[in-house]
Design an enzyme around this catalytic site. Structure first.
Site, PDB file in Angstrom:
ATOM      1  N   LYS A 193      41.839  12.519  37.894  1.00 21.60           N
ATOM      2  CA  LYS A 193      40.670  11.647  37.854  1.00 21.60           C
ATOM      3  C   LYS A 193      40.517  10.954  39.196  1.00 21.60           C
ATOM      4  O   LYS A 193      41.400  10.204  39.621  1.00 21.60           O
ATOM      5  CB  LYS A 193      40.840  10.611  36.736  1.00 21.60           C
ATOM      6  CG  LYS A 193      39.689   9.630  36.655  1.00 21.60           C
ATOM      7  CD  LYS A 193      39.813   8.714  35.452  1.00 21.60           C
ATOM      8  CE  LYS A 193      38.680   7.709  35.428  1.00 21.60           C
ATOM      9  NZ  LYS A 193      38.768   6.816  34.261  1.00 21.60           N
ATOM     10  N   LYS A 249      37.968  15.246  36.553  1.00 24.07           N
ATOM     11  CA  LYS A 249      36.820  14.342  36.470  1.00 24.07           C
ATOM     12  C   LYS A 249      36.571  13.691  37.805  1.00 24.07           C
ATOM     13  O   LYS A 249      37.551  13.236  38.407  1.00 24.07           O
ATOM     14  CB  LYS A 249      37.163  13.283  35.415  1.00 24.07           C
ATOM     15  CG  LYS A 249      36.132  12.228  35.224  1.00 24.07           C
ATOM     16  CD  LYS A 249      36.627  11.224  34.215  1.00 24.07           C
ATOM     17  CE  LYS A 249      35.645  10.078  34.202  1.00 24.07           C
ATOM     18  NZ  LYS A 249      36.205   8.906  33.621  1.00 24.07           N
TER      19      LYS A 249
HETATM   20  C1  PBG Z   1      37.614   4.386  31.792  1.00 24.33           C
HETATM   21  C2  PBG Z   1      36.677   5.515  31.980  1.00 24.33           C
HETATM   22  C3  PBG Z   1      35.672   5.658  32.949  1.00 24.33           C
HETATM   23  C4  PBG Z   1      34.990   6.819  32.634  1.00 24.33           C
HETATM   24  C5  PBG Z   1      35.620   7.383  31.525  1.00 24.33           C
HETATM   25  N1  PBG Z   1      36.670   6.560  31.154  1.00 24.33           N
HETATM   26  C6  PBG Z   1      35.212   4.787  34.041  1.00 24.33           C
HETATM   27  C7  PBG Z   1      36.060   4.405  35.153  1.00 24.33           C
HETATM   28  O1  PBG Z   1      37.124   4.961  35.429  1.00 24.33           O
HETATM   29  O2  PBG Z   1      35.639   3.450  35.792  1.00 24.33           O
HETATM   30  C8  PBG Z   1      33.801   7.345  33.377  1.00 24.33           C
HETATM   31  C9  PBG Z   1      32.916   8.249  32.615  1.00 24.33           C
HETATM   32  C10 PBG Z   1      31.571   8.459  33.184  1.00 24.33           C
HETATM   33  O3  PBG Z   1      31.225   8.037  34.304  1.00 24.33           O
HETATM   34  O4  PBG Z   1      30.779   9.095  32.473  1.00 24.33           O
HETATM   35  N2  PBG Z   1      38.639   4.278  32.671  1.00 24.33           N
END
Ligand code: PBG
Length: 325
Positions: A193, A249
């Protein structure tokens, strides 16, 4: 000329016949933002067409989506009370827990419920772990994440999806689940991520942006987008800790990473077509720059072509409802 690649592009039916990649409803996961008020629906300005929903509208929506063929949902609880440790994250009365229990009671094994595990929507500072001395503290966050995961499994979640990016959280969650009798629940880890600006609309939807205390961004725990080899290390680490599915992601700007992780690990790979990717398409289509259907089809197929088996996308419902696939 003996060789004319255009021969196989002559008609739509011929192009379909030789297409190397398909996107099937079984691969799609629809994310939802769940509100505390049972009957509430709140549109999200930054994500046209997506709304936060309380239990009742959510149940109706999921039922209609099942008819369309969407058999998996990813749930984010929003609007719960926030505190320094994100305690609402493991409260069985929180929106996410209540929705999971209701959904599983209504749809049982027909629906796979994936529960996001993270503290950022529940902490008053907006970080994904605990804050100590102005820093996001890794090891003290692990028991809280494990507790949240166990509470979501107890509510009925089929799959636990940690998105916090603390080191060692998959092992902590796996152990917590096993000890509490949930050895059968899978972990879909957000293994790879990146610290991405494409999460902007989500942070509005979930009110989860980092606030005024602590670091201003998530770069001390989410990955640096200049790195590709590091993705393999993260993926291998999470597999070794007990992850069943690995997620990369965002998706579109990281197709090389999806391909590499898929080739090297052989594990089931999910890709998250995140909020900013969704809204980018909505804005382009809304401005008449391209057809939404074509943008969505290209986007979904590209991510599959790169090697993702599972596609988490806010466009799932619309793509199926409008027959875009
Ligand atoms: C929580 C999380 C996030 C997303 C999914 N789980 C946001 C972040 O890391 O700030 C993002 C999903 C999206 O942008 O659709 N940590």
């Amino acid at each position: 000329m003996n060789i004319r690649p255009r021969r196989l592009r002559r008609t739509a039916a011929l192009r379909d016949l030789v297409a190397e990649t398909t996107v099937d409803s079984r691969a799609l996961v629809q994310p939802h933002f769940v509100l505390p008020g049972d009957r509430d629906t709140q549109p999200i300005d930054a994500m046209p067409g997506i709304a936060r929903m309380g239990c009742e509208p959510l149940l109706q929506r999921v039922e209609a989506d099942l008819e369309l063929g969407i058999r998996s949902v990813l749930l984010f609880g929003v609007g719960a009370p926030k505190d320094a440790t994100g305690s609402a994250g493991s409260d069985p009365q929180s929106p996410a827990h209540r929705a999971i229990t209701r959904l599983k009671a209504a749809f049982g094994e027909d629906l796979t419920v994936i529960a996001d595990v993270c503290l950022c929507t529940y902490t008053d500072h907006g970080h994904c772990g605990l804050l100590e001395g102005g820093q996001v503290a890794n090891d003290p966050s692990l028991p809280l994440l494990a507790r949240q995961a166990v509470s979501l499994a107890a509510a009925g979640a089929d799959v636990i999806a940690p998105s916090d990016m603390m080191d060692g959280r998959v092992a902590a969650i796996r152990q917590g689940l096993d000890v509490d009798g949930f050895a059968d629940r899978a972990i879909l880890s957000y293994a790879v991520k990146y610290a991405s600006s494409f999460y902007g609309p989500f942070r509005e939807a979930a009110d989860s942006a980092p606030k005024s205390v602590g670091p201003r961004d998530r770069k001390t725990y989410q990955m640096d987008w200049r790195n590709r080899d590091e993705a393999l290390r993260e993926a291998e680490l999470d597999l070794a800790e007990g992850a069943d599915i690995l997620m990369v992601k965002p998706a579109l700007a990281y197709l090389d990473v999806i391909a590499r992780v898929a080739d090297h690990t052989g594990a089931p790979i999910a890709a998250y077509l995140v909020s900013g990717e969704y809204s980018m398409i909505k804005l382009m289509a809304g401005a008449g720059m391209a057809e939404e259907r074509e943008l969505v089809r290209e986007h979904l197929h590209a991510v599959r072509r790169a090697g993702a088996r599972i596609l988490v996308t806010y466009h799932a419902r619309q793509a199926l409802a409008e027959g875009w696939l």
